[in-house]
Design an enzyme around this catalytic site. Structure first.
Site, PDB file in Angstrom:
ATOM      1  N   GLU A   1      39.257 -14.388   1.943  1.00  0.00           N
ATOM      2  CA  GLU A   1      38.791 -15.158   1.031  1.00  0.00           C
ATOM      3  C   GLU A   1      38.923 -16.793   1.573  1.00  0.00           C
ATOM      4  O   GLU A   1      39.928 -16.960   2.181  1.00  0.00           O
ATOM      5  CB  GLU A   1      39.432 -15.144  -0.458  1.00  0.00           C
ATOM      6  CG  GLU A   1      39.316 -13.656  -0.841  1.00  0.00           C
ATOM      7  CD  GLU A   1      39.634 -13.497  -2.285  1.00  0.00           C
ATOM      8  OE1 GLU A   1      38.835 -12.823  -3.155  1.00  0.00           O
ATOM      9  OE2 GLU A   1      40.748 -13.939  -2.644  1.00  0.00           O
TER      10      GLU A   1
ATOM     11  N   CYS B   1      39.847 -24.412   1.863  1.00  0.00           N
ATOM     12  CA  CYS B   1      41.043 -23.748   1.958  1.00  0.00           C
ATOM     13  C   CYS B   1      40.651 -22.348   2.651  1.00  0.00           C
ATOM     14  O   CYS B   1      40.033 -21.544   2.074  1.00  0.00           O
ATOM     15  CB  CYS B   1      41.798 -23.348   0.755  1.00  0.00           C
ATOM     16  SG  CYS B   1      43.328 -22.446   0.788  1.00  0.00           S
TER      17      CYS B   1
ATOM     18  N   CYS C   1      49.044 -10.652   5.010  1.00  0.00           N
ATOM     19  CA  CYS C   1      50.121 -11.209   5.716  1.00  0.00           C
ATOM     20  C   CYS C   1      51.339 -10.317   5.744  1.00  0.00           C
ATOM     21  O   CYS C   1      51.439  -9.344   5.158  1.00  0.00           O
ATOM     22  CB  CYS C   1      50.247 -12.705   4.678  1.00  0.00           C
ATOM     23  SG  CYS C   1      51.473 -13.913   5.436  1.00  0.00           S
TER      24      CYS C   1
ATOM     25  N   CYS D   1      56.341 -13.034   1.147  1.00  0.00           N
ATOM     26  CA  CYS D   1      56.893 -13.927   0.075  1.00  0.00           C
ATOM     27  C   CYS D   1      56.906 -13.351  -1.430  1.00  0.00           C
ATOM     28  O   CYS D   1      55.707 -12.810  -1.707  1.00  0.00           O
ATOM     29  CB  CYS D   1      56.416 -15.131   0.303  1.00  0.00           C
ATOM     30  SG  CYS D   1      56.537 -16.178   1.780  1.00  0.00           S
TER      31      CYS D   1
ATOM     32  N   CYS E   1      54.105 -14.248  -3.805  1.00  0.00           N
ATOM     33  CA  CYS E   1      52.711 -14.752  -3.256  1.00  0.00           C
ATOM     34  C   CYS E   1      51.752 -13.191  -3.416  1.00  0.00           C
ATOM     35  O   CYS E   1      52.297 -12.162  -3.000  1.00  0.00           O
ATOM     36  CB  CYS E   1      52.515 -15.084  -1.886  1.00  0.00           C
ATOM     37  SG  CYS E   1      50.777 -15.476  -1.251  1.00  0.00           S
TER      38      CYS E   1
ATOM     39  N   CYS F   1      45.963 -21.324  -5.488  1.00  0.00           N
ATOM     40  CA  CYS F   1      47.117 -21.048  -4.616  1.00  0.00           C
ATOM     41  C   CYS F   1      47.760 -19.802  -4.910  1.00  0.00           C
ATOM     42  O   CYS F   1      48.246 -19.379  -5.947  1.00  0.00           O
ATOM     43  CB  CYS F   1      48.224 -22.070  -4.658  1.00  0.00           C
ATOM     44  SG  CYS F   1      47.779 -23.761  -4.500  1.00  0.00           S
TER      45      CYS F   1
HETATM   46  N1  SAH Z   1      51.575 -18.694   5.083  1.00  0.00           N
HETATM   47  C1  SAH Z   1      51.511 -19.982   5.007  1.00  0.00           C
HETATM   48  C2  SAH Z   1      49.999 -20.442   4.382  1.00  0.00           C
HETATM   49  C3  SAH Z   1      49.827 -19.999   2.991  1.00  0.00           C
HETATM   50  S1  SAH Z   1      49.471 -21.320   1.916  1.00  0.00           S
HETATM   51  C4  SAH Z   1      52.434 -20.790   3.999  1.00  0.00           C
HETATM   52  O1  SAH Z   1      53.329 -19.911   3.455  1.00  0.00           O
HETATM   53  O2  SAH Z   1      52.315 -22.014   3.754  1.00  0.00           O
HETATM   54  C5  SAH Z   1      49.668 -20.895   0.463  1.00  0.00           C
HETATM   55  C6  SAH Z   1      50.554 -21.682  -0.474  1.00  0.00           C
HETATM   56  O3  SAH Z   1      50.150 -21.474  -1.787  1.00  0.00           O
HETATM   57  C7  SAH Z   1      52.034 -21.571   0.186  1.00  0.00           C
HETATM   58  O4  SAH Z   1      52.613 -22.867  -0.079  1.00  0.00           O
HETATM   59  C8  SAH Z   1      52.343 -20.728  -0.715  1.00  0.00           C
HETATM   60  O5  SAH Z   1      53.751 -20.671  -0.852  1.00  0.00           O
HETATM   61  C9  SAH Z   1      51.901 -20.845  -1.974  1.00  0.00           C
HETATM   62  N2  SAH Z   1      51.867 -19.897  -2.846  1.00  0.00           N
HETATM   63  C10 SAH Z   1      51.859 -18.684  -2.725  1.00  0.00           C
HETATM   64  N3  SAH Z   1      51.724 -17.743  -3.895  1.00  0.00           N
HETATM   65  C11 SAH Z   1      51.659 -18.753  -4.895  1.00  0.00           C
HETATM   66  C12 SAH Z   1      51.457 -18.498  -6.047  1.00  0.00           C
HETATM   67  N4  SAH Z   1      51.511 -17.416  -6.893  1.00  0.00           N
HETATM   68  N5  SAH Z   1      51.321 -19.533  -7.219  1.00  0.00           N
HETATM   69  C13 SAH Z   1      51.512 -20.674  -6.584  1.00  0.00           C
HETATM   70  N6  SAH Z   1      51.477 -20.997  -5.074  1.00  0.00           N
HETATM   71  C14 SAH Z   1      51.562 -19.947  -4.430  1.00  0.00           C
END
Ligand code: SAH
Length: 367
Positions: free
Chosen positions: A94, A107, A114, A118, A121, A341
């Site tokens: 996406e 974005c 991935c 985390c 996420c 995000c």
């Molecule tokens: N792998 C990279 C790129 C992904 S960025 C990284 O970790 O930075 C995506 C951003 O959105 C990251 O800061 C991630 O931690 C955040 N994110 C992931 N899941 C989320 C959620 N459910 N709600 C809000 N932010 C989230």
């Protein structure tokens, strides 16, 4: 015969020049064709009218400009747009476009799924299938510009690119760097370093390498002020703990005077959003070239977390500001189409390659 043709999309200028030399052409052809591709949004050699007819024919035989296909498109009430791009038969990634008054941010994703796992996420829930190739990364910006409408004067709608979609860009370093080069090249998308942001969960050796190879703006997904909590939220922390991560960040920032690192901090109700967390975070970042971007958690099906209440987010920010740490609250966009995000799930049907993915990270993290 597609398989034999070289895809010119995503070739950085030196490689494009080598390609034309190989055809017995002058290197400046590289600049000409890049302008057609990235400035004019043209993917058909026939339309490249300042190239001779015979060269256009030759190009059509040996090369192509192959962009990923759009399999679904959605628009949010707030103007945010989301596209799902096909990546092989059952896979999809996406890309999200976020319009703002003075800029248009895209974005983009760097991997199908991935491996980082985390806990908050939704991409993590999808597992991992594969790295995107350079053309697939660059193709996201190309397609968005086309969908949003290239203007006749060659001005592109996408003014900022953030690698914050699906995947960990520093675990796909080999394909991400050439894409960054195309974003920055005057004959590519011509974006300044400030307008290209790479977001990482903190693969320390690759941050160091990025500083040497292509120091675009850096965002780091911190999310916790201490190792015990960060180990839980961002498991790669077990390998690269906060102290090492921050050292790498400060070195990265010092390479370009005045450059700030953005620390992303997702606000999880009762988990990492207490005043004590804010105070600990402030202690880490005080007097350093860093700013905090607080991200209200975006829920997805099956998650055990809840978004922090607005009052808790504001209190958290106040504590940072009082300690002279810059802090902003990220405005949630595109929530109604699951484009916010952490909500990018794409389509990762073949998850069996997760082990391969873990290996890729191990290879990627070897300095
Ligand atoms: N792998 C990279 C790129 C992904 S960025 C990284 O970790 O930075 C995506 C951003 O959105 C990251 O800061 C991630 O931690 C955040 N994110 C992931 N899941 C989320 C959620 N459910 N709600 C809000 N932010 C989230």
């Amino acid at each position: 015969m597609t398989a034999d043709r070289i895809n010119l999309l995503g070739l950085p200028r030196p490689e494009m020049e080598r390609f034309f030399s190989g055809l017995g052409q002058k290197p400046f052809r590289a600049r000409q064709i890049m302008q057609w591709i990235y400035r004019q949004g043209v993917d058909d050699f026939e339309r490249m009218t300042d190239l001779s007819k015979s060269l256009r024919q030759q190009l059509a035989e040996v090369a192509e400009i192959r962009v990923p296909g759009i399999v679904a498109a959605q628009s949010s009430a707030d103007g945010t747009r989301k596209w799902m791009l096909g990546m092989g038969e059952t896979q999809g990634i996406e890309t999200v476009y976020i319009p703002e008054p003075a800029r248009g941010t895209l974005c983009i994703s760097s991997q199908v799924g991935c491996v980082l796992d985390c806990s908050f996420c939704s991409t993590a829930q999808q597992g991992f299938n594969r790295n995107l190739g350079t053309a697939e990364i660059v193709g996201q910006v190309w397609l968005a510009n086309r969908e949003l409408g290239y203007s006749p004067d060659g001005n592109r709608i996408v003014t900022n690119v953030v690698l914050m979609g699906m995947g960990e860009p520093l675990a796909n370093y080999r394909n991400v760097i050439p894409a960054l080069q195309v974003f920055l090249d005057d004959f590519g998308f011509g974006l300044s370093r400030r307008r290209v942001t790479l977001s990482t969960s903190g693969i320390v050796p690759m941050i160091e390498k990025l500083g040497e190879d292509c120091n675009v703006a850096l965002a780091v997904s911190l999310h916790a002020p201490d190792n015990a909590l960060r180990n839980e939220l961002v498991p790669i922390n077990r390998r690269y703990p906060i102290e090492e991560l921050l050292d790498a960040c400060w070195r990265y920032a010092s390479e370009v005077y005045g450059r700030f690192i953005t620390f992303e901090y997702v606000m999880l109700d009762g988990v990492n959003d207490q005043p004590s967390h804010a105070a600990a975070l402030a202690a880490l970042l005080k007097h350093r070239p860093g700013k905090v971007n607080l991200i209200p958690f975006n829920p997805f099906p099956g998650t055990r977390y809840r978004r922090s209440p607005v009052a808790a987010i504001e209190r958290f920010r106040e504590i940072l500001l009082r300690n002279r740490v810059r802090a902003t609250i990220r405005k949630t966009r595109g929530e109604d189409i699951d484009a916010a995000c952490g909500q990018l799930a794409g389509r990762v049907n073949d998850r069996t390659r997760i082990r391969l993915g873990k290996k890729l990270v191990q290879v990627a993290v070897r300095p």
